[in-house]
Design an enzyme around this catalytic site. Sequence first.
Site, PDB file in Angstrom:
ATOM      1  N   ASP A  81     -17.501  -1.414  12.365  1.00 34.56           N
ATOM      2  CA  ASP A  81     -18.905  -1.845  12.254  1.00 34.56           C
ATOM      3  C   ASP A  81     -19.754  -1.544  13.494  1.00 34.56           C
ATOM      4  O   ASP A  81     -20.917  -1.157  13.349  1.00 34.56           O
ATOM      5  CB  ASP A  81     -18.985  -3.346  11.942  1.00 34.56           C
ATOM      6  CG  ASP A  81     -18.836  -3.614  10.445  1.00 34.56           C
ATOM      7  OD1 ASP A  81     -18.888  -2.657   9.661  1.00 34.56           O
ATOM      8  OD2 ASP A  81     -18.666  -4.791  10.084  1.00 34.56           O
TER       9      ASP A  81
ATOM     10  N   GLU B 210       0.836  -1.216   0.000  1.00 37.20           N
ATOM     11  CA  GLU B 210       0.000   0.000   0.000  1.00 37.20           C
ATOM     12  C   GLU B 210       0.858   1.248   0.000  1.00 37.20           C
ATOM     13  O   GLU B 210       1.667   1.437   0.906  1.00 37.20           O
ATOM     14  CB  GLU B 210      -0.909   0.012   1.238  1.00 37.20           C
ATOM     15  CG  GLU B 210      -2.055  -0.952   1.126  1.00 37.20           C
ATOM     16  CD  GLU B 210      -3.160  -0.693   2.162  1.00 37.20           C
ATOM     17  OE1 GLU B 210      -3.202   0.407   2.744  1.00 37.20           O
ATOM     18  OE2 GLU B 210      -3.961  -1.607   2.365  1.00 37.20           O
TER      19      GLU B 210
ATOM     20  N   ASP C 227      -9.952  -1.448  -1.238  1.00 36.70           N
ATOM     21  CA  ASP C 227      -9.522  -0.497  -0.221  1.00 36.70           C
ATOM     22  C   ASP C 227     -10.717   0.296   0.255  1.00 36.70           C
ATOM     23  O   ASP C 227     -11.551   0.698  -0.550  1.00 36.70           O
ATOM     24  CB  ASP C 227      -8.466   0.453  -0.788  1.00 36.70           C
ATOM     25  CG  ASP C 227      -7.110   0.014  -0.328  1.00 36.70           C
ATOM     26  OD1 ASP C 227      -6.770   0.260   0.835  1.00 36.70           O
ATOM     27  OD2 ASP C 227      -6.419  -0.645  -1.125  1.00 36.70           O
ATOM     28  N   SER C 228     -10.778   0.508   1.569  1.00 39.10           N
ATOM     29  CA  SER C 228     -11.975   1.159   2.090  1.00 39.10           C
ATOM     30  C   SER C 228     -11.626   2.053   3.263  1.00 39.10           C
ATOM     31  O   SER C 228     -10.532   1.955   3.835  1.00 39.10           O
ATOM     32  CB  SER C 228     -12.997   0.097   2.512  1.00 39.10           C
ATOM     33  OG  SER C 228     -12.348  -0.954   3.194  1.00 39.10           O
TER      34      SER C 228
HETATM   35  P1  IMP Z   1      -7.869  -1.212   4.268  1.00 39.50           P
HETATM   36  O1  IMP Z   1      -8.858  -1.036   3.156  1.00 39.50           O
HETATM   37  O2  IMP Z   1      -7.362  -2.611   4.331  1.00 39.50           O
HETATM   38  O3  IMP Z   1      -6.790  -0.176   4.243  1.00 39.50           O
HETATM   39  O4  IMP Z   1      -8.632  -1.030   5.654  1.00 39.50           O
HETATM   40  C1  IMP Z   1      -9.739  -0.248   5.783  1.00 39.50           C
HETATM   41  C2  IMP Z   1     -10.088  -0.044   7.246  1.00 39.50           C
HETATM   42  O5  IMP Z   1     -11.286   0.734   7.266  1.00 39.50           O
HETATM   43  C3  IMP Z   1     -10.439  -1.329   7.993  1.00 39.50           C
HETATM   44  O6  IMP Z   1      -9.344  -1.857   8.685  1.00 39.50           O
HETATM   45  C4  IMP Z   1     -11.523  -0.870   8.954  1.00 39.50           C
HETATM   46  O7  IMP Z   1     -10.968  -0.330  10.101  1.00 39.50           O
HETATM   47  C5  IMP Z   1     -12.214   0.224   8.159  1.00 39.50           C
HETATM   48  N1  IMP Z   1     -13.311  -0.352   7.375  1.00 39.50           N
HETATM   49  C6  IMP Z   1     -13.405  -0.477   6.027  1.00 39.50           C
HETATM   50  N2  IMP Z   1     -14.539  -1.072   5.661  1.00 39.50           N
HETATM   51  C7  IMP Z   1     -15.182  -1.359   6.799  1.00 39.50           C
HETATM   52  C8  IMP Z   1     -16.412  -2.004   7.080  1.00 39.50           C
HETATM   53  O8  IMP Z   1     -17.145  -2.498   6.198  1.00 39.50           O
HETATM   54  N3  IMP Z   1     -16.724  -2.094   8.370  1.00 39.50           N
HETATM   55  C9  IMP Z   1     -15.966  -1.595   9.369  1.00 39.50           C
HETATM   56  N4  IMP Z   1     -14.809  -1.009   9.179  1.00 39.50           N
HETATM   57  C10 IMP Z   1     -14.409  -0.884   7.893  1.00 39.50           C
END
Ligand code: IMP
Length: 195
Positions: A145, A36, A65-66
């Site tokens: 969540d 990343e 990614d979120s």
């Molecule tokens: P990454 O996309 O792996 O960088 O991580 C995204 C971070 O955002 C996760 O570790 C969670 O802390 C948060 N996150 C993303 N999507 C969700 C979800 O659907 N529920 C809860 N937390 C989320």
Amino acid sequence: MKLYLISRNPGKIRELSQLAKAYQIELASIDIPKVEIQSESLTEIALYSVAIAYIITKKPVIVEDSGLYIKHLNMFPGALSSYVYKTIGISGILKLMNGIKDREAFFKSVIALAAPTLNGVKLFSGEVKGVISEEPRGFGGFGFDPIFIPNGHSRTFAEMSLEEKNTVSHRALAFKALSKWILENCESISCWSWM
Ligand code: IMP
């Protein structure tokens, strides 16, 4: 048709596997590290991650990614959500939101796809608006969540079943857009050859 997911997040893997089944896509995992870059943009992070994963695997790969964006906190933690969850966590976010009336927030998901028969990377995104709850509720899901209530619902994501979260979530919307695009373009991109 098969897609390989690059992720070591069990929560994401569970949700995306259930979604893939619903769209009749075979989703497998490849255990390589998800590289990343540092950026404020989920799109940029996903784009570079999938490009690197494709160079290593030469397979049809997706990365997701979120992040959680909170209006009162000027859209913090956004692309830093994973780090913020590991450091100050849910209790830290609730402290920052203590006494705050405007609790509007949204989750965003970006899915990037790269494959042998594709010219470049394709990007898909989904967003779900909601509010930050006053206290953590529920034991399902992962990450933030327990403190996110999607609009039109009274329960947090953590109080919903996997199937229910998958009818409303940012990730589900992004995956739906991905599946729709693959189906509509399968012939021109020879998606049947992805395995
Ligand atoms: P990454 O996309 O792996 O960088 O991580 C995204 C971070 O955002 C996760 O570790 C969670 O802390 C948060 N996150 C993303 N999507 C969700 C979800 O659907 N529920 C809860 N937390 C989320």
